[in-house]
Design a protein around this motif. Structure first.
Motif, PDB file in Angstrom:
ATOM      1  N   VAL A  27       0.833  -1.204   0.000  1.00  0.00           N
ATOM      2  CA  VAL A  27       0.000   0.000   0.000  1.00  0.00           C
ATOM      3  C   VAL A  27       0.870   1.257   0.000  1.00  0.00           C
ATOM      4  O   VAL A  27       0.565   2.227  -0.684  1.00  0.00           O
ATOM      5  N   ARG A  28       1.960   1.213   0.772  1.00  0.00           N
ATOM      6  CA  ARG A  28       2.821   2.387   0.915  1.00  0.00           C
ATOM      7  C   ARG A  28       4.284   1.957   0.823  1.00  0.00           C
ATOM      8  O   ARG A  28       4.935   1.701   1.832  1.00  0.00           O
ATOM      9  N   PRO A  29       4.826   1.870  -0.411  1.00  0.00           N
ATOM     10  CA  PRO A  29       6.211   1.431  -0.568  1.00  0.00           C
ATOM     11  C   PRO A  29       7.206   2.494  -0.082  1.00  0.00           C
ATOM     12  O   PRO A  29       6.839   3.632   0.185  1.00  0.00           O
ATOM     13  N   ALA A  42      17.277   7.097  -6.784  1.00  0.00           N
ATOM     14  CA  ALA A  42      16.058   6.915  -6.001  1.00  0.00           C
ATOM     15  C   ALA A  42      15.359   5.651  -6.478  1.00  0.00           C
ATOM     16  O   ALA A  42      15.332   5.370  -7.680  1.00  0.00           O
ATOM     17  N   GLN A  43      14.825   4.896  -5.514  1.00  0.00           N
ATOM     18  CA  GLN A  43      14.080   3.678  -5.832  1.00  0.00           C
ATOM     19  C   GLN A  43      12.821   3.630  -4.997  1.00  0.00           C
ATOM     20  O   GLN A  43      12.826   4.062  -3.848  1.00  0.00           O
ATOM     21  N   VAL A  44      11.754   3.104  -5.577  1.00  0.00           N
ATOM     22  CA  VAL A  44      10.530   2.826  -4.828  1.00  0.00           C
ATOM     23  C   VAL A  44      10.500   1.313  -4.632  1.00  0.00           C
ATOM     24  O   VAL A  44      10.492   0.554  -5.600  1.00  0.00           O
ATOM     25  N   ILE A  45      10.506   0.880  -3.355  1.00  0.00           N
ATOM     26  CA  ILE A  45      10.718  -0.525  -3.016  1.00  0.00           C
ATOM     27  C   ILE A  45       9.562  -1.053  -2.170  1.00  0.00           C
ATOM     28  O   ILE A  45       9.134  -0.398  -1.220  1.00  0.00           O
ATOM     29  N   ILE A  92       1.186   4.234  -7.808  1.00  0.00           N
ATOM     30  CA  ILE A  92       1.656   4.495  -6.442  1.00  0.00           C
ATOM     31  C   ILE A  92       1.496   5.984  -6.160  1.00  0.00           C
ATOM     32  O   ILE A  92       2.062   6.812  -6.866  1.00  0.00           O
ATOM     33  N   THR A  93       0.707   6.308  -5.135  1.00  0.00           N
ATOM     34  CA  THR A  93       0.517   7.713  -4.779  1.00  0.00           C
ATOM     35  C   THR A  93       1.104   8.056  -3.420  1.00  0.00           C
ATOM     36  O   THR A  93       1.500   9.188  -3.191  1.00  0.00           O
ATOM     37  N   LYS A  94       1.162   7.065  -2.518  1.00  0.00           N
ATOM     38  CA  LYS A  94       1.700   7.301  -1.174  1.00  0.00           C
ATOM     39  C   LYS A  94       2.948   6.455  -0.981  1.00  0.00           C
ATOM     40  O   LYS A  94       2.956   5.268  -1.302  1.00  0.00           O
ATOM     41  N   VAL A  95       3.992   7.080  -0.447  1.00  0.00           N
ATOM     42  CA  VAL A  95       5.230   6.372  -0.133  1.00  0.00           C
ATOM     43  C   VAL A  95       5.708   6.800   1.242  1.00  0.00           C
ATOM     44  O   VAL A  95       5.259   7.814   1.784  1.00  0.00           O
ATOM     45  N   VAL A  96       6.607   6.009   1.805  1.00  0.00           N
ATOM     46  CA  VAL A  96       7.292   6.398   3.029  1.00  0.00           C
ATOM     47  C   VAL A  96       8.718   6.756   2.607  1.00  0.00           C
ATOM     48  O   VAL A  96       9.344   6.035   1.831  1.00  0.00           O
ATOM     49  N   ALA A 118       5.746  16.242  -8.246  1.00  0.00           N
ATOM     50  CA  ALA A 118       5.221  15.310  -9.248  1.00  0.00           C
ATOM     51  C   ALA A 118       3.912  14.668  -8.800  1.00  0.00           C
ATOM     52  O   ALA A 118       3.188  14.122  -9.625  1.00  0.00           O
ATOM     53  N   GLY A 119       3.615  14.707  -7.488  1.00  0.00           N
ATOM     54  CA  GLY A 119       2.346  14.183  -7.013  1.00  0.00           C
ATOM     55  C   GLY A 119       2.429  13.088  -5.971  1.00  0.00           C
ATOM     56  O   GLY A 119       1.398  12.573  -5.542  1.00  0.00           O
ATOM     57  N   LEU A 120       3.622  12.698  -5.559  1.00  0.00           N
ATOM     58  CA  LEU A 120       3.744  11.694  -4.502  1.00  0.00           C
ATOM     59  C   LEU A 120       3.419  12.309  -3.154  1.00  0.00           C
ATOM     60  O   LEU A 120       3.710  13.476  -2.897  1.00  0.00           O
ATOM     61  N   ASP A 121       2.814  11.517  -2.279  1.00  0.00           N
ATOM     62  CA  ASP A 121       2.421  11.980  -0.957  1.00  0.00           C
ATOM     63  C   ASP A 121       3.219  11.220   0.095  1.00  0.00           C
ATOM     64  O   ASP A 121       3.194   9.999   0.127  1.00  0.00           O
ATOM     65  N   PHE A 122       3.962  11.958   0.929  1.00  0.00           N
ATOM     66  CA  PHE A 122       4.683  11.366   2.072  1.00  0.00           C
ATOM     67  C   PHE A 122       4.917  12.386   3.128  1.00  0.00           C
ATOM     68  O   PHE A 122       4.682  13.530   2.987  1.00  0.00           O
TER      69      PHE A 122
END
Length: 122
Positions: A27-29, A42-45, A92-96, A118-122
């Protein structure tokens, strides 16, 4: 004799300490940052599966062609925008945010600002 402190070892220890609490899920990568002397990555994992969902760096062709005479901070902002766009394409919209043991200033903060733009939420 005085020995010089290895800053990268201190950073890695700080990163391992914070990784106890920062975990990427489906849910929150986790948006991980690595900063070298000349480049930023940068990586989204997703830590549950151990998969990298998307990645961006200053070595990517679309950013490298635009770099020219930009500063490292401007390049980090561009990488943040690119990782944000790629994450949004994957849904993916929410990340930590995982700053990788680095201080939240300079290039790391610029990358985060670009990802937010860009639109990511954290």
């Amino acid at each position: 004799m005085i020995s010089k402190i290895d800053k990268n070892t201190v950073r890695k220890a700080r990163h391992h300490r914070t990784r106890r609490y920062i975990v990427g899920t489906e849910v929150r990568p986790r948006l991980n940052v690595y900063r070298s002397l000349n480049h930023i990555y940068a990586q989204v994992i997703n830590d549950e599966t151990g998969m990298t969902l998307c990645a961006a760096s200053t070595l990517d062709a679309e950013i490298r062609s635009e770099l020219g005479d930009k500063t490292k901070k401007q390049a980090a902002n561009m990488v943040g925008e690119l990782i944000g766009r790629r994450a949004l394409e994957k849904g993916i919209t929410k990340v930590v945010f995982d700053r990788g043991g680095y201080l939240y200033t300079g290039r790391v903060a610029e990358l985060a600002a670009g990802a937010r733009k860009a639109g990511l939420d954290f």
